[in-house]
Write an enzyme that holds these catalytic residues in place. Structure first.
Site, PDB file in Angstrom:
ATOM      1  N   GLY A 155       0.851  -1.003  -0.092  1.00  0.00           N
ATOM      2  CA  GLY A 155       0.087   0.309  -0.016  1.00  0.00           C
ATOM      3  C   GLY A 155       0.985   1.270  -0.309  1.00  0.00           C
ATOM      4  O   GLY A 155       1.037   2.141   0.101  1.00  0.00           O
ATOM      5  N   GLU A 204       2.327  -2.429  -4.657  1.00  0.00           N
ATOM      6  CA  GLU A 204       0.535  -1.765  -4.560  1.00  0.00           C
ATOM      7  C   GLU A 204      -0.702  -2.396  -5.594  1.00  0.00           C
ATOM      8  O   GLU A 204      -0.261  -3.591  -5.888  1.00  0.00           O
ATOM      9  CB  GLU A 204       0.404   0.138  -5.126  1.00  0.00           C
ATOM     10  CG  GLU A 204       0.590   0.947  -4.697  1.00  0.00           C
ATOM     11  CD  GLU A 204      -0.950   1.432  -3.717  1.00  0.00           C
ATOM     12  OE1 GLU A 204      -1.588   0.822  -3.801  1.00  0.00           O
ATOM     13  OE2 GLU A 204      -0.704   1.949  -2.549  1.00  0.00           O
ATOM     14  N   ARG A 205      -1.717  -2.422  -6.006  1.00  0.00           N
ATOM     15  CA  ARG A 205      -2.435  -3.507  -6.565  1.00  0.00           C
ATOM     16  C   ARG A 205      -2.315  -3.668  -7.546  1.00  0.00           C
ATOM     17  O   ARG A 205      -1.620  -2.212  -8.425  1.00  0.00           O
ATOM     18  CB  ARG A 205      -3.815  -2.959  -6.569  1.00  0.00           C
ATOM     19  CG  ARG A 205      -4.647  -2.690  -5.790  1.00  0.00           C
ATOM     20  CD  ARG A 205      -6.380  -2.325  -5.410  1.00  0.00           C
ATOM     21  NE  ARG A 205      -7.009  -1.750  -4.381  1.00  0.00           N
ATOM     22  CZ  ARG A 205      -7.443  -2.240  -3.927  1.00  0.00           C
ATOM     23  NH1 ARG A 205      -7.521  -3.854  -4.220  1.00  0.00           N
ATOM     24  NH2 ARG A 205      -8.632  -2.250  -2.731  1.00  0.00           N
ATOM     25  N   THR A 233      -6.908  -1.382  10.506  1.00  0.00           N
ATOM     26  CA  THR A 233      -8.151  -1.649  11.148  1.00  0.00           C
ATOM     27  C   THR A 233      -9.070  -1.771  10.306  1.00  0.00           C
ATOM     28  O   THR A 233      -9.250  -2.152   9.018  1.00  0.00           O
ATOM     29  CB  THR A 233      -8.461  -0.159  11.631  1.00  0.00           C
ATOM     30  OG1 THR A 233      -8.388   1.052  10.048  1.00  0.00           O
ATOM     31  CG2 THR A 233      -6.997  -0.066  12.647  1.00  0.00           C
ATOM     32  N   SER A 273      -2.388  -3.378  15.864  1.00  0.00           N
ATOM     33  CA  SER A 273      -2.061  -2.698  16.092  1.00  0.00           C
ATOM     34  C   SER A 273      -2.900  -1.511  16.096  1.00  0.00           C
ATOM     35  O   SER A 273      -3.047  -1.246  15.056  1.00  0.00           O
ATOM     36  CB  SER A 273      -0.682  -2.358  17.173  1.00  0.00           C
ATOM     37  OG  SER A 273      -1.863  -0.771  18.048  1.00  0.00           O
ATOM     38  N   ASN A 307      -3.060   0.879  16.058  1.00  0.00           N
ATOM     39  CA  ASN A 307      -2.500   2.443  16.579  1.00  0.00           C
ATOM     40  C   ASN A 307      -1.127   1.399  17.214  1.00  0.00           C
ATOM     41  O   ASN A 307      -1.461   1.411  17.786  1.00  0.00           O
ATOM     42  CB  ASN A 307      -3.537   3.008  17.586  1.00  0.00           C
ATOM     43  CG  ASN A 307      -2.754   4.934  17.779  1.00  0.00           C
ATOM     44  OD1 ASN A 307      -1.928   4.836  17.394  1.00  0.00           O
ATOM     45  ND2 ASN A 307      -3.858   5.590  17.405  1.00  0.00           N
ATOM     46  N   HIS A 321     -11.593  11.377  12.426  1.00  0.00           N
ATOM     47  CA  HIS A 321     -10.854  11.674  11.975  1.00  0.00           C
ATOM     48  C   HIS A 321     -11.638  11.732  10.438  1.00  0.00           C
ATOM     49  O   HIS A 321     -12.675  12.114  10.612  1.00  0.00           O
ATOM     50  CB  HIS A 321     -10.430   9.649  11.492  1.00  0.00           C
ATOM     51  CG  HIS A 321     -10.015   8.722  12.103  1.00  0.00           C
ATOM     52  ND1 HIS A 321     -10.539   8.565  14.203  1.00  0.00           N
ATOM     53  CD2 HIS A 321      -8.950   8.742  12.543  1.00  0.00           C
ATOM     54  CE1 HIS A 321      -9.814   7.970  14.108  1.00  0.00           C
ATOM     55  NE2 HIS A 321      -8.486   7.842  13.761  1.00  0.00           N
ATOM     56  N   LYS A 350     -11.577   7.985   5.880  1.00  0.00           N
ATOM     57  CA  LYS A 350     -11.564   7.039   7.112  1.00  0.00           C
ATOM     58  C   LYS A 350     -12.866   5.612   6.273  1.00  0.00           C
ATOM     59  O   LYS A 350     -14.037   6.726   6.736  1.00  0.00           O
ATOM     60  CB  LYS A 350     -11.339   7.431   7.814  1.00  0.00           C
ATOM     61  CG  LYS A 350     -11.148   5.971   8.827  1.00  0.00           C
ATOM     62  CD  LYS A 350     -11.042   6.215  10.216  1.00  0.00           C
ATOM     63  CE  LYS A 350     -10.287   5.312  11.302  1.00  0.00           C
ATOM     64  NZ  LYS A 350      -9.237   4.111  10.530  1.00  0.00           N
ATOM     65  N   THR A 360      -8.630   2.132  17.288  1.00  0.00           N
ATOM     66  CA  THR A 360      -7.779   3.071  18.663  1.00  0.00           C
ATOM     67  C   THR A 360      -8.905   2.831  19.392  1.00  0.00           C
ATOM     68  O   THR A 360      -8.728   2.726  20.296  1.00  0.00           O
ATOM     69  CB  THR A 360      -7.815   4.412  17.871  1.00  0.00           C
ATOM     70  OG1 THR A 360      -6.571   4.695  17.259  1.00  0.00           O
ATOM     71  CG2 THR A 360      -6.766   4.700  19.159  1.00  0.00           C
TER      72      THR A 360
END
Ligand SMILES: NC(=O)C1=CN([C@@H]2O[C@H](COP(=O)(O)OP(=O)(O)OC[C@H]3O[C@@H](n4cnc5c(N)ncnc54)[C@H](OP(=O)(O)O)[C@@H]3O)[C@@H](O)[C@H]2O)C=CC1
Ligand SMILES: O=C(O)C1=N[C@H](C(=O)O)C[C@H](O)C1
Length: 273
Positions: free
Chosen positions: A13, A39-40, A105, A127, A129, A161, A165, A172
């Site tokens: 990405g 990338e794609r 996420t 994670s 975040n 955000h 998004k 988070t």
């Protein structure tokens, strides 16, 4: 795979908001180098130099679309993409027996189970975040939730955000919710209220509520509000620059190098577990 020297990292990405920030972070942090940029197959960015796209000048790493040869030659992968892509990349990281840092996420329980399975052979740090500040905040939230009785203090998590998004609540917010639930000794999934609309009835004691705002260019704002009768405690974090996530991700990769396969968190990386 290189045995010694700088850790060769594949950025998947690489043309995205975080992908470009990661390229810049690797460039400034000792101990790591950009091994490849992915990338794609249909991306308009294929063939461009990853450094030039990220604004640091030519680094002689063209953006390509085939992850397998790149993973085979690298020590680790930095992945801030999308849930289906991260599941696929975890499988490839397992085949290559390398480090996979996942910041993506919005993963479902099924996605997380597949990532956990890949962690039998890959060393995965995942994670919602990667910043030091949020992971410290999670420790404080856990302590506050433990100290303040559920009968007296209601916990609500508010996040905002940028307009681009695509998932909610944010990773988070869920991480902070998990910390609050841990402090209270309850299961988050059984006690969370993720949306309110219409005639909701009164608040259920002990529940953990989430509220989501989207707009403009906000990098990431999170507040955990512990609301009692006559007083309110708010624990907040405001991200001003995506570089905090990217630096955390590079730090996680360097920490994970040489560690046994398994699924680790940023709390493990930062010694906050
Ligand atoms: N854990 C943390 O600290 C942080 C996590 N995030 C999370 O990171 C993720 C990415 O965020 P952001 O950078 O803003 O999003 P962007 O949409 O800007 O970047 C994602 C990039 O991944 C690419 N991509 C998607 N699928 C694939 C694939 N199969 N193969 C190769 N490339 C792919 C996208 O390409 P295309 O546009 O063609 O789809 C895009 O270039 C989100 O889930 C976000 O929530 C973000 C910041 C911090
Ligand atoms: O999508 C983003 O931008 C961010 N995503 C992560 C999240 O879902 O919490 C981390 C950060 O807040 C930015």
């Amino acid at each position: 795979m290189s045995e010694a020297g700088d850790m060769g990292l594949v950025v998947v990405g690489a043309a995205g908001r975080m992908g470009q920030t990661l390229i810049r972070a690797i460039h400034t942090m000792p101990g790591a180098r950009v091994a490849a940029a992915i990338e794609r197959p249909d991306s308009a960015h294929l063939g461009k130099d990853a450094g030039e796209l990220a604004g640091i000048g030519i680094i002689k790493v063209p953006i390509v679309d085939d992850p397998l040869p790149a993973f085979a030659k690298a020590d680790g992968v930095l992945d801030f993409t999308a849930p289906a892509a991260s599941v696929e990349f975890a499988g490839y990281a397992a085949q290559a027996r390398i480090v996979h840092v996942i910041g993506t996420t919005g993963c479902s329980a099924e996605d997380n189970a597949k990532i956990a399975a890949a962690a039998r052979h890959a060393t995965i740090v995942k994670s919602g975040n990667m910043s030091l500040g949020v992971n410290l905040l999670a420790v404080l939230v856990e302590q506050a939730a433990k100290a303040l009785d559920a009968d007296d203090f209601d916990i609500e998590i508010l996040e905002m955000h940028h307009r681009h998004k695509v998932d909610a609540p944010s990773g988070t917010a869920l991480l902070l919710g998990e910390a609050a639930a841990k402090g209270r000794g309850i299961d988050l999934a059984d006690n969370s209220v993720r949306v309110r609309d219409g005639h909701t009835g009164v608040r259920k004691t002990g529940s953990i509520g989430f509220a989501t705002l989207r707009g403009g260019s906000v990098v990431g704002d999170h507040s955990v509000i512990l609301a009692g009768t006559g007083e309110r405690i708010t624990l907040s974090h405001h991200a001003e620059d995506r570089a905090i996530f990217a630096r955390g991700a590079v730090k996680a990769a360097l920490w994970a190098r040489g560690k046994k396969p398994g699924l680790y968190s940023m709390r493990d990386v930062l010694g906050l577990s």
